[in-house]
Design a protein around this motif. Structure first.
Motif, short mmCIF file in Angstrom:
data_model
loop_
_atom_site.label_atom_id
_atom_site.label_comp_id
_atom_site.label_asym_id
_atom_site.label_seq_id
_atom_site.Cartn_x
_atom_site.Cartn_y
_atom_site.Cartn_z
N TYR A 160 0.80 -1.22 0.00
CA TYR A 160 0.00 0.00 0.00
C TYR A 160 0.83 1.27 0.00
CZ TYR A 160 -3.96 2.98 0.80
OH TYR A 160 -4.91 3.93 0.65
N LEU A 193 1.33 2.97 -3.19
CA LEU A 193 0.13 3.60 -3.75
C LEU A 193 -0.02 5.06 -3.32
CD1 LEU A 193 -3.12 1.54 -3.77
CD2 LEU A 193 -3.26 3.96 -3.32
N LEU A 194 0.54 5.38 -2.14
CA LEU A 194 0.44 6.77 -1.65
C LEU A 194 1.04 7.75 -2.64
CD1 LEU A 194 1.44 6.24 2.08
CD2 LEU A 194 -0.77 6.97 1.24
N SER A 218 1.15 7.48 -5.99
CA SER A 218 0.31 7.72 -7.17
C SER A 218 -0.82 8.68 -6.83
CB SER A 218 -0.24 6.43 -7.76
OG SER A 218 -0.02 5.35 -6.94
N VAL A 219 -1.37 8.57 -5.61
CA VAL A 219 -2.46 9.47 -5.22
C VAL A 219 -1.97 10.92 -5.24
CG1 VAL A 219 -3.97 10.15 -3.33
CG2 VAL A 219 -3.71 7.74 -3.90
N LEU A 270 -5.58 -9.28 -4.87
CA LEU A 270 -5.06 -8.64 -3.66
C LEU A 270 -4.70 -9.69 -2.60
CD1 LEU A 270 -7.47 -5.57 -3.34
CD2 LEU A 270 -5.09 -5.58 -4.07
N GLY A 297 -5.99 7.14 -15.11
CA GLY A 297 -6.09 5.78 -15.61
C GLY A 297 -4.75 5.05 -15.50
N TYR A 312 -2.22 5.66 -13.40
CA TYR A 312 -1.85 5.30 -12.04
C TYR A 312 -2.71 4.17 -11.48
CZ TYR A 312 1.57 8.99 -11.74
OH TYR A 312 2.68 9.75 -11.95
N LEU A 313 -3.98 4.12 -11.90
CA LEU A 313 -4.81 2.98 -11.49
C LEU A 313 -4.19 1.69 -12.03
CD1 LEU A 313 -8.46 4.31 -11.90
CD2 LEU A 313 -7.34 3.64 -9.78
N ILE A 327 -1.17 0.46 -10.12
CA ILE A 327 -1.54 -0.22 -8.87
C ILE A 327 -1.80 -1.70 -9.17
CG2 ILE A 327 -3.29 -0.36 -7.06
CD1 ILE A 327 -3.63 2.70 -7.40
N PHE A 342 0.56 -4.71 -7.57
CA PHE A 342 0.03 -5.85 -6.80
C PHE A 342 0.13 -7.13 -7.64
CE2 PHE A 342 -2.23 -2.57 -4.18
CZ PHE A 342 -1.66 -2.94 -2.97
N TYR A 365 -7.02 15.37 0.96
CA TYR A 365 -5.76 14.73 0.63
C TYR A 365 -4.82 14.70 1.83
CZ TYR A 365 -1.09 14.04 -1.29
OH TYR A 365 0.18 13.59 -1.51
N TYR A 424 -5.86 12.23 4.31
CA TYR A 424 -5.53 10.88 3.83
C TYR A 424 -4.06 10.56 4.09
CZ TYR A 424 -4.38 7.39 0.24
OH TYR A 424 -3.91 6.30 -0.43
N VAL A 425 -3.15 11.49 3.70
CA VAL A 425 -1.72 11.23 3.88
C VAL A 425 -1.37 11.13 5.35
CG1 VAL A 425 0.56 12.25 3.57
CG2 VAL A 425 -1.03 12.24 1.68
N ALA A 435 -10.64 -8.59 0.61
CA ALA A 435 -9.28 -8.07 0.81
C ALA A 435 -9.31 -6.56 1.03
CB ALA A 435 -8.43 -8.40 -0.40
N MET A 443 -7.71 0.99 1.32
CA MET A 443 -8.04 0.78 -0.10
C MET A 443 -9.21 1.68 -0.51
SD MET A 443 -6.32 -1.52 -1.76
CE MET A 443 -4.92 -2.51 -1.30
N GLY A 499 -8.00 5.31 -0.68
CA GLY A 499 -7.17 5.55 -1.87
C GLY A 499 -8.04 5.63 -3.12
N GLN A 557 -9.84 8.86 -3.26
CA GLN A 557 -9.05 9.99 -3.78
C GLN A 557 -9.14 10.05 -5.31
OE1 GLN A 557 -7.22 12.37 -2.28
NE2 GLN A 557 -7.48 11.71 -0.17
N PHE A 558 -9.04 8.89 -5.95
CA PHE A 558 -9.16 8.86 -7.41
C PHE A 558 -10.55 9.34 -7.83
CE2 PHE A 558 -5.48 6.94 -9.46
CZ PHE A 558 -4.76 6.47 -8.37
N PHE A 561 -11.56 12.69 -10.09
CA PHE A 561 -12.30 12.65 -11.36
C PHE A 561 -13.60 13.45 -11.24
CE2 PHE A 561 -10.11 8.36 -12.06
CZ PHE A 561 -9.12 8.94 -12.84
#
Lengths: 534, 165
Positions: free
Chosen positions: A76, A79-80, A82-83, A217, A290, A292-293, A296, A300, B94, B97-98, B115, B120, B123, B126-127, B131
Motif C-alpha cells: 500500500y 500507492l500513496l 500515485s495518489v 489482492l 487511468g 496510475y490505477l 496499482i 500488486f 488529501y 488521507y496522507v 481483501a 483501499m 485511496g 481519492q481517485f 475525477f
C-alpha cells in the motif's frame, strides 16, 4: 534475461528513436524560427493532442517502473505516491492552467512580469525554473543509466555512461532542431506507447486472476510475506516519526509541486485559448488517473505473480518488477511471448525517459533564453531584429543545458539520486507556486514580495537538502564519510513551502511602493477572460 | 469613450466613413500577425491612431473600468466561488488521507470486506473525488463562466484594439 530480449528491446527502441527523429525532421522542415514557433509550437495544438503531450511529459519512467516496484515490495505505501501525483492535477486545473495560459507567453516569469518590475522577477523566476529543471533532468538521466544496467544484462559503468551521453545528445537534437512542435509530437507518441503498454499488461494481469481483484489482492498479500499488512500503509513509512513526517513532507511537495513545474506550465502555451488549456488538462487527468490505477494493478500483480522476494532479488528498489512481470505474463523466460513483452516494456521505458528529458530541456532552455539571457544581456529597448536572436540563444541554451545535465548525470551515476525527483517537486512547490498564486490572486502583491517569495522558497529548500541525511551523515548519503547533517528530513517541503508563502507575504508588507493597480487590473481581467492574451 | 472623442478631434474630415467598428474588426486578435516578441513600436505604428497604446493611460483606464464592471465582478465571483471551496476541500481531504496513512496505519488497516480495508477505500476515494471534481469544474466553467468571459474579452479588446503588453 537472454540476448534475445536485449536485441529485440534495442531494435524496438531504435525504431522509436528513428520515428521521433523523423518527426523532428518533418516538423522542422519549414520552421519559421520565431519564438512563438520554438517555445509554443505555434500555439495550434488541439486539446486532445496537448492532453496526451502533458500526460507524456508527466508520466516518467520513475512512475512506470518505480511506483509499480514500490507497490510490489511495500504494498500500500507505494500507492500513496500515485495518489499525490494525481491529486496535484486539481491544483493545476483549478488555479493555474487557464490563468497562466491567458497571462503568459512562454514561461512562468511572463506571468509575473505582467504586473511586476520585469528585471528582478525574471531573474528570480528564471533561476528557480532552471534549478527545478536541472534537478529533474539529472534524476531522469541517471535513471536512464540505471535502466540500461537493469534491462541489459552485463551492462557495466561504461555502457551506462554511453546511455547517459546518448540520451542527452538525442534530446539536444530533438529540442534544438524541432523546438516545441517536435517535442510535443514525441510526448504524444510516447504517451500512446506507454498507455498501450500499461493497458496490455493490466489486461494480462486481470486475465490471470479471471478479473477477480479480490483474489489478486489476497494472493499479493500472501506472496509478499507480510500477509494483511501488505494491503495497509506502514511497511515503508511506518517507522519512526521522522520517517512519517518525511512522507507527509513529500506528499505536500507532490501535490503542490506539479503546478510549479516549468515543463508542465509551458505546455499550456501550445494551445490557442484558455478553454483549450482547460480541456487539455481534463484529458491529461483522465490519462494520468487511468495510468496510475493501472500501475496499482501492475504492482500488486507483480507481488502476486512473482512474489515480493523474487522482485527484491532482482533489484532492491523494485524497479525491475514490471519487466519481470512482463516476462512471466508473456509465457515465462525463453518463450516468444515473454521475450516480446519484455522487449516492449523495456523499449517503452527508454522512450519514456527520452521524451521526459526532451520536455524538461525545452522548458529550461526557454527559461535561460527568454528570462535570464533576455534580461541580463539585452538593452531595455526592443528591436524587431532580436526575435531571431532569442530563438538562436534558446537553441544554444538547449545544447548547454543538455551538456550540464550530461556532466552532472555522469558524476552522479553511482550516487543514490532517488531523492532528486522529490526535491525537484519541493523546489517547484516552494519557489514557483507561491509567487504564481500571489501574482494571480492577490491585489496587493508587489515586486519585492515576488522576489522574496521565489528566493524565500528556493534557498531554504536547497539549504535544507544540503543539511539533510541524503547529503551527509548517513550510510546511504552522497558523502557518507562526512557529517554536517542538521535537518532530519530528506524532503524539505514541509518547511520550505510555508516559507515561500510567508516570505511572499512579508516582502509585500515590507514594500515601500504599493502594487500597481492598473497592471493588476490588466492581469486579472486578462487571466479570467483572455482579453489581450497572446 | 475618450478614444472616439480623440479621433473626431484629430481627424474630423474623415466623417461617416470612419466607423469605429472597422478598426476593431481589422484588429481581431486571431487575425493579428503580431510580432513574435515585444515589438510594440511596429504594432502600434500599424494600428490606427485612436487605439490606446499599451501601458498608456487610456489603455490602463480600459482595464480598470472593465475590472470595476459588474459583468467582470460576476465572472470573478463565480470563478472564485467554485475554486476556493473546492481547493480547500480536496487539499484537506488529501492531507487527511496522507496524515492518516502515515500517523494512523492501524485505523487504515481496518477490515471492510474481502481483501478490502479502509486504506483501499480511501485511496480509491481519492481517485474518484479527483475525477468528480474535474468533471464538476469543467461543467461549472462551461455553463457559468465561459460565455460571460468571452463577451468581456471581445468588448475589452475592442476598446484596447487587442494590443498586448
Amino acid at each position: 534475461m537472454t540476448g534475445d530480449h536485449q536485441s529485440l528491446a534495442l531494435i524496438l527502441f531504435s525504431v522509436f528513436v528513428a520515428v521521433t527523429l523523423g518527426i523532428t525532421t518533418w516538423v522542422s522542415r519549414r520552421r519559421h524560427g520565431s519564438a512563438e514557433e520554438f517555445y509554443a509550437g505555434g500555439r495550434l495544438f488541439s486539446p486532445l493532442e496537448n492532453g496526451f503531450a502533458i500526460a507524456g511529459d508527466y508520466m516518467s519512467a520513475a512512475s512506470f517502473l518505480g511506483i509499480s516496484g514500490l507497490i510490489a515490495l511495500f504494498g500500500y505505501d507505494g500507492l500513496l505516491y500515485s495518489v499525490g501525483f494525481l491529486v496535484a492535477w486539481l491544483v493545476v486545473l483549478f488555479l493555474v492552467a487557464e490563468l497562466v495560459r491567458n497571462c503568459g507567453r512562454f514561461t512562468l516569469a511572463d506571468v509575473l512580469a505582467a504586473r511586476m518590475r520585469e528585471r528582478p522577477v525574471r531573474i528570480a523566476a528564471g533561476t528557480a525554473s532552471v534549478t527545478v529543471s536541472v534537478l529533474y533532468l539529472v534524476a531522469q538521466m541517471v535513471g536512464a543509466g540505471s535502466l540500461v544496467a537493469l534491462l541489459l544484462e552485463g551492462a557495466g559503468a561504461q555502457e551506462r555512461a554511453w546511455m547517459v551521453v546518448g540520451v542527452g545528445a538525442l534530446m539536444v537534437v530533438y529540442v534544438a532542431c524541432g523546438g516545441m512542435r517536435a517535442t510535443t509530437w514525441i510526448q504524444i507518441v510516447k504517451a500512446v506507447l506507454l498507455m498501450g503498454g500499461a493497458i496490455a499488461m493490466t489486461v494480462l494481469v486481470l486475465t490471470r486472476f479471471h478479473g477477480d481483484i479480490n483474489t489478486l489482492l489476497t494472493t499479493a498479500a500472501e506472496r509478499s510475506g507480510h500477509g494483511r499488512d501488505f494491503l495497509a500503509p506502514g511497511l515503508k513509512y511506518g517507522g519512526g516519526w521522522t520517517e512519517r513526517l518525511d512522507f507527509i513532507s513529500l506528499g505536500l511537495a507532490l501535490v503542490l509541486g506539479t503546478a510549479g513545474l516549468p515543463h508542465i506550465l509551458s505546455r499550456f502555451y501550445t494551445v490557442p485559448t484558455a478553454r483549450a488549456a482547460r480541456r487539455s488538462v481534463i484529458w491529461s487527468i483522465g490519462l494520468i488517473g487511468g495510468f496510475y490505477l493501472m500501475t496499482i494493478v501492475l504492482g500488486f500483480g507483480a507481488a502476486a505473480v512473482l512474489g515480493s522476494d523474487a522482485v527484491r532479488v532482482s533489484n532492491s528498489s523494485g524497479n525491475t518488477a514490471v519487466p519481470l512481470l512482463a516476462l512471466d505474463l508473456g509465457g515465462g523466460a525463453g518463450s516468444t511471448g515473454g521475450t516480446v513483452l519484455f522487449a516492449v516494456v523495456a523499449a517503452v521505458a527508454f522512450a519514456t525517459i527520452l521524451a521526459v528529458v526532451a520536455g524538461i530541456t525545452l522548458a529550461s532552455s526557454a527559461s535561460v533564453a527568454h528570462d535570464l539571457y533576455a534580461t541580463l544581456r539585452r538593452s531595455r529597448r526592443t528591436k524587431p531584429g532580436r526575435v531571431h536572436s532569442e530563438v538562436t540563444v534558446a537553441r544554444v541554451a538547449a545544447v548547454a543545458v543538455g551538456a550540464v545535465a550530461i556532466a552532472l548525470a555522469l558524476l552522479a551515476q553511482d550516487l543514490n539520486v532517488a531523492f532528486l525527483v522529490g526535491l525537484a517537486f519541493a523546489v517547484a512547490a516552494s519557489a514557483n507556486l507561491p509567487v504564481l498564486l500571489y501574482a494571480l490572486f492577490w491585489r496587493r502583491f508587489t515586486t519585492k514580495g515576488a522576489v522574496w517569495s521565489v528566493y524565500g522558497g528556493l534557498v531554504p529548500a536547497i539549504v535544507l537538502v544540503v543539511l539533510s541525511p541524503v547529503v551527509s551523515g548517513s550510510p546511504t548519503a552522497i558523502f557518507p564519510g562526512l557529517d554536517f547533517q542538521l535537518f532530519p528530513l530528506e524532503n524539505p517541503g514541509v518547511v520550505s513551502i510555508p516559507l515561500g508563502f510567508l516570505m511572499g507575504w512579508l516582502g509585500t508588507v515590507a514594500s515601500s511602493e504599493p502594487a500597481d493597480a492598473a497592471r493588476h487590473a490588466e492581469t486579472e481581467v486578462r487571466a479570467l477572460t483572455g482579453a489581450g492574451a497572446a | 469613450m475618450d478614444k472616439h472623442d480623440g479621433r473626431t478631434a484629430a481627424e474630423p474630415e474623415v466623417g461617416p466613413l470612419d466607423d469605429p467598428w472597422s478598426d476593431a474588426l481589422a484588429l481581431r486578435w486571431d487575425e493579428l500577425d503580431y510580432p513574435t516578441d515585444y515589438g510594440y513600436e511596429t504594432h502600434a505604428a500599424s494600428a490606427a491612431a485612436p487605439v490606446p497604446k499599451p501601458r498608456s493611460a487610456e489603455h490602463d483606464e480600459v482595464y480598470l473600468a472593465v475590472q470595476r464592471s459588474a459583468a467582470f465582478q460576476e465572472v470573478r465571483r463565480r470563478y472564485r466561488g467554485f475554486v476556493i471551496p473546492a481547493t480547500v476541500l480536496f487539499l484537506v481531504w488529501y492531507l487527511a488521507y496522507v496524515i492518516a496513512a502515515t500517523a494512523a496505519p492501524h485505523l487504515m488497516a481496518l477490515h471492510v470486506i474481502g481483501a478490502v480495508n479502509v486504506a483501499m477505500l480511501a485511496g480509491l476515494g481519492q481517485f474518484i473525488t479527483t475525477f468528480f471534481l474535474t468533471w464538476a469544474y469543467a461543467r461549472h466553467a462551461r455553463l457559468r463562466r465561459d460565455n460571460a468571459a468571452l463577451d468581456i474579452r471581445w468588448e475589452t479588446q475592442e476598446l484596447t484594439g487587442g494590443n498586448l503588453r
